[in-house]
Write a protein that holds these residues in place. Sequence first.
Motif, mmCIF file in Angstrom:
data_model
loop_
_atom_site.group_PDB
_atom_site.id
_atom_site.type_symbol
_atom_site.label_atom_id
_atom_site.label_comp_id
_atom_site.label_asym_id
_atom_site.label_seq_id
_atom_site.Cartn_x
_atom_site.Cartn_y
_atom_site.Cartn_z
ATOM 1 N N ILE A 164 23.587 -42.208 10.058
ATOM 2 C CA ILE A 164 23.386 -42.346 11.501
ATOM 3 C C ILE A 164 24.458 -43.281 12.038
ATOM 4 C CG2 ILE A 164 21.723 -42.815 13.321
ATOM 5 C CD1 ILE A 164 19.516 -42.776 11.167
ATOM 6 N N THR A 165 25.301 -42.791 12.934
ATOM 7 C CA THR A 165 26.448 -43.581 13.390
ATOM 8 C C THR A 165 26.079 -44.670 14.389
ATOM 9 O OG1 THR A 165 26.960 -42.116 15.249
ATOM 10 C CG2 THR A 165 27.935 -41.558 13.092
ATOM 11 N N MET A 166 24.930 -44.537 15.079
ATOM 12 C CA MET A 166 24.480 -45.457 16.131
ATOM 13 C C MET A 166 25.428 -45.458 17.331
ATOM 14 S SD MET A 166 21.646 -46.214 14.911
ATOM 15 C CE MET A 166 21.135 -47.113 16.358
ATOM 16 N N THR A 167 26.170 -44.368 17.501
ATOM 17 C CA THR A 167 26.990 -44.179 18.694
ATOM 18 C C THR A 167 26.201 -43.325 19.686
ATOM 19 O OG1 THR A 167 27.984 -42.213 17.697
ATOM 20 C CG2 THR A 167 29.158 -44.293 17.412
ATOM 21 N N GLY A 168 26.584 -43.401 20.949
ATOM 22 C CA GLY A 168 26.003 -42.519 21.954
ATOM 23 C C GLY A 168 24.608 -42.901 22.389
ATOM 24 N N GLU A 169 24.073 -42.107 23.310
ATOM 25 C CA GLU A 169 22.757 -42.356 23.891
ATOM 26 C C GLU A 169 21.635 -41.755 23.061
ATOM 27 O OE1 GLU A 169 22.342 -44.334 26.574
ATOM 28 O OE2 GLU A 169 24.513 -44.657 26.378
ATOM 29 N N THR A 170 21.957 -40.821 22.210
ATOM 30 C CA THR A 170 20.977 -40.197 21.316
ATOM 31 C C THR A 170 21.535 -40.230 19.898
ATOM 32 O OG1 THR A 170 21.921 -38.012 21.758
ATOM 33 C CG2 THR A 170 20.039 -38.683 23.114
ATOM 34 N N PRO A 171 20.684 -40.089 18.881
ATOM 35 C CA PRO A 171 21.164 -40.205 17.500
ATOM 36 C C PRO A 171 22.249 -39.199 17.152
ATOM 37 C CG PRO A 171 18.766 -40.324 17.580
ATOM 38 C CD PRO A 171 19.212 -39.933 18.954
ATOM 39 N N VAL A 172 23.281 -39.696 16.497
ATOM 40 C CA VAL A 172 24.370 -38.856 16.001
ATOM 41 C C VAL A 172 24.400 -38.978 14.479
ATOM 42 C CG1 VAL A 172 26.867 -38.488 15.954
ATOM 43 C CG2 VAL A 172 25.737 -39.149 18.107
ATOM 44 N N TYR A 173 24.299 -37.829 13.803
ATOM 45 C CA TYR A 173 24.351 -37.780 12.341
ATOM 46 C C TYR A 173 25.682 -37.170 11.918
ATOM 47 C CZ TYR A 173 19.266 -38.550 12.203
ATOM 48 O OH TYR A 173 17.998 -39.073 12.335
ATOM 49 N N VAL A 174 26.240 -37.661 10.820
ATOM 50 C CA VAL A 174 27.436 -37.066 10.236
ATOM 51 C C VAL A 174 27.174 -36.740 8.768
ATOM 52 C CG1 VAL A 174 29.041 -38.195 11.821
ATOM 53 C CG2 VAL A 174 28.417 -39.337 9.684
ATOM 54 N N ASP A 175 28.000 -35.850 8.228
ATOM 55 C CA ASP A 175 27.827 -35.419 6.838
ATOM 56 C C ASP A 175 28.322 -36.447 5.838
ATOM 57 O OD1 ASP A 175 26.869 -32.953 7.711
ATOM 58 O OD2 ASP A 175 28.882 -32.074 7.781
ATOM 59 N N ALA A 176 29.394 -37.168 6.223
ATOM 60 C CA ALA A 176 30.051 -38.046 5.243
ATOM 61 C C ALA A 176 30.711 -39.219 5.948
ATOM 62 C CB ALA A 176 31.088 -37.259 4.445
ATOM 63 N N LEU A 177 30.854 -40.300 5.187
ATOM 64 C CA LEU A 177 31.521 -41.508 5.671
ATOM 65 C C LEU A 177 32.567 -41.905 4.649
ATOM 66 C CD1 LEU A 177 31.077 -43.752 8.018
ATOM 67 C CD2 LEU A 177 30.162 -45.116 6.137
ATOM 68 N N VAL A 178 33.798 -42.094 5.103
ATOM 69 C CA VAL A 178 34.887 -42.519 4.221
ATOM 70 C C VAL A 178 35.154 -44.004 4.442
ATOM 71 C CG1 VAL A 178 37.289 -42.184 3.532
ATOM 72 C CG2 VAL A 178 35.925 -40.223 4.321
ATOM 73 N N VAL A 179 35.118 -44.759 3.361
ATOM 74 C CA VAL A 179 35.375 -46.202 3.393
ATOM 75 C C VAL A 179 36.568 -46.495 2.499
ATOM 76 C CG1 VAL A 179 34.470 -48.453 2.709
ATOM 77 C CG2 VAL A 179 32.983 -46.829 3.893
ATOM 78 N N ARG A 180 37.502 -47.296 3.014
ATOM 79 C CA ARG A 180 38.669 -47.687 2.210
ATOM 80 C C ARG A 180 39.069 -49.114 2.569
ATOM 81 N NH1 ARG A 180 42.391 -43.785 0.230
ATOM 82 N NH2 ARG A 180 41.933 -42.484 2.052
ATOM 83 N N ASP A 181 39.248 -49.927 1.548
ATOM 84 C CA ASP A 181 39.741 -51.298 1.723
ATOM 85 C C ASP A 181 38.924 -52.079 2.754
ATOM 86 O OD1 ASP A 181 41.746 -50.767 -0.132
ATOM 87 O OD2 ASP A 181 43.120 -50.051 1.416
ATOM 88 N N GLY A 182 37.607 -51.915 2.679
ATOM 89 C CA GLY A 182 36.720 -52.703 3.512
ATOM 90 C C GLY A 182 36.474 -52.183 4.902
ATOM 91 N N ASN A 183 37.125 -51.062 5.249
ATOM 92 C CA ASN A 183 36.985 -50.507 6.589
ATOM 93 C C ASN A 183 36.496 -49.065 6.547
ATOM 94 O OD1 ASN A 183 38.137 -52.749 8.246
ATOM 95 N ND2 ASN A 183 39.932 -52.328 6.971
ATOM 96 N N ILE A 184 35.927 -48.632 7.650
ATOM 97 C CA ILE A 184 35.544 -47.224 7.799
ATOM 98 C C ILE A 184 36.786 -46.453 8.220
ATOM 99 C CG2 ILE A 184 34.129 -45.597 9.097
ATOM 100 C CD1 ILE A 184 32.096 -47.915 9.449
ATOM 101 N N GLU A 185 37.084 -45.401 7.471
ATOM 102 C CA GLU A 185 38.266 -44.604 7.780
ATOM 103 C C GLU A 185 37.914 -43.320 8.519
ATOM 104 O OE1 GLU A 185 41.298 -42.841 4.713
ATOM 105 O OE2 GLU A 185 41.781 -44.935 5.085
ATOM 106 N N PHE A 186 36.704 -42.820 8.279
ATOM 107 C CA PHE A 186 36.309 -41.553 8.912
ATOM 108 C C PHE A 186 34.804 -41.400 8.827
ATOM 109 C CE2 PHE A 186 35.257 -36.999 8.429
ATOM 110 C CZ PHE A 186 35.752 -36.509 9.635
ATOM 111 N N ALA A 187 34.218 -40.828 9.872
ATOM 112 C CA ALA A 187 32.804 -40.449 9.864
ATOM 113 C C ALA A 187 32.708 -39.065 10.485
ATOM 114 C CB ALA A 187 31.976 -41.450 10.662
ATOM 115 N N GLY A 188 32.268 -38.106 9.677
ATOM 116 C CA GLY A 188 32.207 -36.753 10.224
ATOM 117 C C GLY A 188 31.901 -35.699 9.196
#
Length: 565
Positions: free
Chosen positions: A37-61
């Motif tokens: 759950i990304t916690m973006t937007g006014e309603t819940p947004v779900y993504v399939d995958a989250l990419v993390v690299r070197d302590g940061n989020i690189e992609f959510a989608g």
Amino acid sequence: MKNYLLLIIGLILCSCNENKKSQEENSASVYFGGDIITMTGETPVYVDALVVRDGNIEFAGESNKAMEIAGQGHKMINLEGKTLLPGFIDGHAHFGSFSAQAIGAQILPSPDAKADDIPKLIEILKTWNTPENRALTGWIFGMGFDDSVLQEKRFPTKEDLDQVSTETPIMIIHISGHFASLNSKALELLDITVASKNPEGGLIRRMPNSTEPNGVLEELAAIPLYAKALTPASKEALLLFMTAGQEMALSYGYTTAQEGRAMEQHNLLAEFAETDFFKLDVVSYMDYMFTEPLESKWYSKNYTKHYRVGGMKITLDGSPQGRTAWRTIPYLLPPAGADKNYLGYPAFTNDNEVTAIYEKAFANNYQILTHANGDAAMDQMIRTMKPLAEKYGNDNRRNVLIHGQYIRDDQLDTFKELNVITSLFPLHTFYWGDWHKEIIGDSLGNRISPVRTALNKGLNITIHTDAPVALPNLMRVVWTAVQRTSRSGQIIGESERLTPFEALKSITIWSAYQHFEEDHKGTLEAGKLADLVILDKNPLKVAPDTIKDIQVVETIKEGQTVFIR
């Protein structure tokens, strides 16, 4: 031809080696296989995958895109049906005191502990009273007793605590954090006698028909003394304290913690930061009497070794459940010894003192948190702050009202005009909802912590634990904001409920905004820190009444696991 073949073979070998090297050096991780759950937007947004690299989020989608961005050799982390959210940020707490709650006598009432009557409380203190525990500070101590829940409906006195010990000083701190009960030895050591006068903003309670202290201290008669009982007596004890407090925070999903009224403990937190102790971020707000750190390197919107000072704190009144919150309408059930016109009382009887403190904050552009529970205290906050907002300008200060239990609708409207963030405290609906109805009446009791009204009026809101007032259990905070159910099962203001998504936003992106950290915390988006929490269930999909039972499985700070259950 022979040379050409050698060149081709060399290129192939080189390419294989480069691929192998690339895979070995790829630090990316891909989270998948659960609700993200990304916690973006006014309603819940779900993504399939989250990419993390070197302590940061690189992609959510979408998964295929995540695999492409992660590259060869990335690590796959299967959530196995669990839920991934941004790391939790409490709207208000006292991180410096988590350790005392974690390590002291467990004197909270049910369901957190079992101190439901004074004999049981005495038994818990006796059990905790071992040579090893006494050696921690030289005192017997505990946090969280609650007179509104104790069967006797009163504060433990020195006579009660003397049953535990007359040789070792005892201090137990009320669940509100605004009162303490001491035994005779503690009163002796602190030189609190029949001749002691009440300090401004505080009260020494006395024995019936006497000036002899009964062991119960209120507000500024109590709070400045807490360090006497809670200061570790050795370096070993100090490390034990700090480790226990940090581990407790991490176990509840905190990736950012607030010290909401820092005094001398700032020095301790800064010292621990210098040793690279912290696994989570800690931001302190300095009590108005201890503002020197606001002129040091620690005052910044950026963390140094996971620590910073974020601004100032002022406390205008006391505890509503303890009936020291300052009201414009008398309590229906005044404390023992008070008359029928009892209103609670202010920390500052002179508005000029409050104005001077606010002016220091406005003139220096310090963000300031204001503790106010009673509507009279919030009237004082408004009449002293409003002229300064006009004088100095009020853009993007993000000043915060803390608690606001007995706030009126007209005050919410004024706080909207002043751009004051309201960090409300719906945990009260469970712990003290029944008690509020007794002491202020049914209709007003239903309006404590009016989070829905505040949100509908367009205010920025957060919610909080005020730990160690209660355990720093943010899932219970979310549950109380959603259900508003008291200990007895009553609904405390059904119209003030938040949705589960709104409650989660209150401890993620909205709290990140309160702390000026929304650009790098609070949502799962590319470029933000990989501050994450994994829950065993999805708060948006379970029955609302079971949200309180959801557990943190893992806490991740900047891509590194810092707690795992």
